[in-house]
Motif scaffolding. Structure first.
Motif, PDB file in Angstrom:
ATOM      1  N   LEU A 132       0.716  -1.152  -0.009  1.00  0.00           N
ATOM      2  CA  LEU A 132       0.046  -0.141   0.072  1.00  0.00           C
ATOM      3  C   LEU A 132       0.914   1.134   0.060  1.00  0.00           C
ATOM      4  N   THR A 133       2.065   1.456   0.671  1.00  0.00           N
ATOM      5  CA  THR A 133       2.821   2.431   0.762  1.00  0.00           C
ATOM      6  C   THR A 133       3.349   2.701  -0.655  1.00  0.00           C
ATOM      7  N   ILE A 134       4.068   1.589  -1.270  1.00  0.00           N
ATOM      8  CA  ILE A 134       4.410   1.648  -2.616  1.00  0.00           C
ATOM      9  C   ILE A 134       3.524   2.459  -3.564  1.00  0.00           C
ATOM     10  N   TYR A 135       2.252   1.918  -3.311  1.00  0.00           N
ATOM     11  CA  TYR A 135       1.120   2.463  -4.216  1.00  0.00           C
ATOM     12  C   TYR A 135       1.183   3.984  -3.808  1.00  0.00           C
ATOM     13  N   ASP A 136       0.867   4.308  -2.597  1.00  0.00           N
ATOM     14  CA  ASP A 136       0.533   5.786  -2.191  1.00  0.00           C
ATOM     15  C   ASP A 136       1.695   6.503  -2.699  1.00  0.00           C
ATOM     16  N   MET A 137       3.148   5.982  -2.508  1.00  0.00           N
ATOM     17  CA  MET A 137       3.987   7.114  -2.779  1.00  0.00           C
ATOM     18  C   MET A 137       4.313   7.039  -4.508  1.00  0.00           C
ATOM     19  N   ALA A 138       3.540   6.157  -5.053  1.00  0.00           N
ATOM     20  CA  ALA A 138       4.074   6.179  -6.538  1.00  0.00           C
ATOM     21  C   ALA A 138       2.868   6.600  -7.393  1.00  0.00           C
ATOM     22  N   LYS A 139       1.523   6.668  -6.690  1.00  0.00           N
ATOM     23  CA  LYS A 139       0.253   6.994  -7.288  1.00  0.00           C
ATOM     24  C   LYS A 139       0.213   8.169  -8.360  1.00  0.00           C
ATOM     25  N   ALA A 140       0.931   9.076  -8.006  1.00  0.00           N
ATOM     26  CA  ALA A 140       1.107  10.377  -9.093  1.00  0.00           C
ATOM     27  C   ALA A 140       1.550  10.011 -10.356  1.00  0.00           C
ATOM     28  N   ILE A 141       2.427   8.986 -10.227  1.00  0.00           N
ATOM     29  CA  ILE A 141       3.073   8.548 -11.586  1.00  0.00           C
ATOM     30  C   ILE A 141       2.011   7.600 -12.390  1.00  0.00           C
ATOM     31  N   ASP A 142       1.496   6.511 -11.612  1.00  0.00           N
ATOM     32  CA  ASP A 142       0.853   5.549 -12.078  1.00  0.00           C
ATOM     33  C   ASP A 142      -0.316   5.113 -11.513  1.00  0.00           C
ATOM     34  N   LYS A 143      -1.708   5.584 -11.480  1.00  0.00           N
ATOM     35  CA  LYS A 143      -2.869   5.304 -10.938  1.00  0.00           C
ATOM     36  C   LYS A 143      -3.188   3.849 -11.211  1.00  0.00           C
ATOM     37  N   GLY A 144      -2.784   3.191 -11.881  1.00  0.00           N
ATOM     38  CA  GLY A 144      -3.165   1.958 -12.638  1.00  0.00           C
ATOM     39  C   GLY A 144      -2.389   0.899 -12.103  1.00  0.00           C
ATOM     40  N   MET A 145      -1.459   1.044 -10.879  1.00  0.00           N
ATOM     41  CA  MET A 145      -0.758   0.008 -10.372  1.00  0.00           C
ATOM     42  C   MET A 145      -1.906  -1.139  -9.836  1.00  0.00           C
ATOM     43  N   GLU A 146      -1.538  -2.093  -9.532  1.00  0.00           N
ATOM     44  CA  GLU A 146      -2.080  -3.273  -8.925  1.00  0.00           C
ATOM     45  C   GLU A 146      -1.817  -3.859  -8.012  1.00  0.00           C
ATOM     46  N   ILE A 147      -2.048  -4.193  -6.935  1.00  0.00           N
ATOM     47  CA  ILE A 147      -1.615  -4.920  -5.627  1.00  0.00           C
ATOM     48  C   ILE A 147      -2.006  -6.348  -5.537  1.00  0.00           C
ATOM     49  N   GLY A 148      -1.180  -7.285  -5.507  1.00  0.00           N
ATOM     50  CA  GLY A 148      -1.688  -8.695  -5.219  1.00  0.00           C
ATOM     51  C   GLY A 148      -0.821  -9.660  -6.201  1.00  0.00           C
ATOM     52  N   PRO A 149      -1.130 -10.886  -5.778  1.00  0.00           N
ATOM     53  CA  PRO A 149      -1.687 -11.371  -4.819  1.00  0.00           C
ATOM     54  C   PRO A 149      -0.687 -11.005  -3.368  1.00  0.00           C
ATOM     55  N   VAL A 150      -1.357 -11.007  -2.178  1.00  0.00           N
ATOM     56  CA  VAL A 150      -0.700 -10.900  -0.890  1.00  0.00           C
ATOM     57  C   VAL A 150      -1.087 -12.578  -0.441  1.00  0.00           C
ATOM     58  N   ARG A 151      -0.010 -13.136   0.379  1.00  0.00           N
ATOM     59  CA  ARG A 151      -0.284 -14.346   0.570  1.00  0.00           C
ATOM     60  C   ARG A 151       0.759 -15.011   1.585  1.00  0.00           C
ATOM     61  N   LEU A 152       0.366 -15.769   2.326  1.00  0.00           N
ATOM     62  CA  LEU A 152       1.477 -16.495   3.349  1.00  0.00           C
ATOM     63  C   LEU A 152       2.307 -17.391   2.357  1.00  0.00           C
ATOM     64  N   LEU A 153       3.499 -17.505   2.763  1.00  0.00           N
ATOM     65  CA  LEU A 153       4.440 -18.469   1.981  1.00  0.00           C
ATOM     66  C   LEU A 153       4.817 -19.763   2.994  1.00  0.00           C
ATOM     67  N   SER A 154       4.933 -19.385   4.100  1.00  0.00           N
ATOM     68  CA  SER A 154       5.160 -20.415   5.174  1.00  0.00           C
ATOM     69  C   SER A 154       4.918 -19.858   6.410  1.00  0.00           C
TER      70      SER A 154
END
Length: 168
Positions: A132-154
């Protein structure tokens, strides 16, 4: 069926027989070393990724800010997720690497403690908030960013032992 000791129903440990939410009593559990690793992805344009990696985002160093935000979030998970226990974490790390195939960034968060309950939610929260922080800090450049998946690895430790994504 209700467990007389915990007041919970079946496998849903956070619900009473009446359906009321409650925090699980972990007081009788043994302390064990527990660790969880989660990952998340932020997909963006190649230009956005290049701008972030060059350190030219208007809001500053995106990767450093996201790393700190993820660590802070892990430490505050119990304030965000209603039935999580406050935990004395021994270690939280957040690693963020470019993922050229997306293009975008891959976030990996690790949480570790010696205690009575797992740290999966802390690792997942760290990864989510870093994304979310990556999105917030770069949204002025690219509002079309997508987050996911977020998942447990181990996860390791506790009565249920070790679990690894893809190993079941």
């Amino acid at each position: 069926m209700t467990d007389a000791k915990t007041g919970t129903t079946g496998n849903l440990t956070h619900l009473s027989a009446e359906g009321a939410a409650n925090m699980v009593d972990v007081g009788g559990k043994d302390d064990t070393v527990r660790e969880a690793v989660a990952e998340g992805f932020v997909t963006m344009t190649r230009e956005t990724l290049d701008t972030i990696l060059a350190g030219n985002a208007k809001k500053g160093d995106v990767i450093s800010a996201a790393r700190i935000a993820g660590i802070m979030a892990a430490k505050r998970t119990h304030e965000l997720i209603p039935l999580c226990h406050p935990l004395l974490l021994n270690k939280v790390s957040v690693d963020i690497e470019p993922h050229p195939d997306l293009p975008g960034l891959r976030v990996e968060a690790l949480a570790r403690l010696s205690g009575k309950t797992g740290v999966e939610m802390e690792a997942l929260t760290a990864a989510s908030v870093a994304c979310l922080t990556i999105y917030d800090m770069a949204k002025a450049i690219d509002k079309g960013m997508e987050i996911g998946p977020v998942r447990l690895l181990s996860k390791t430790g506790g009565k249920s032992g070790t679990w690894k994504r893809g190993a079941d």
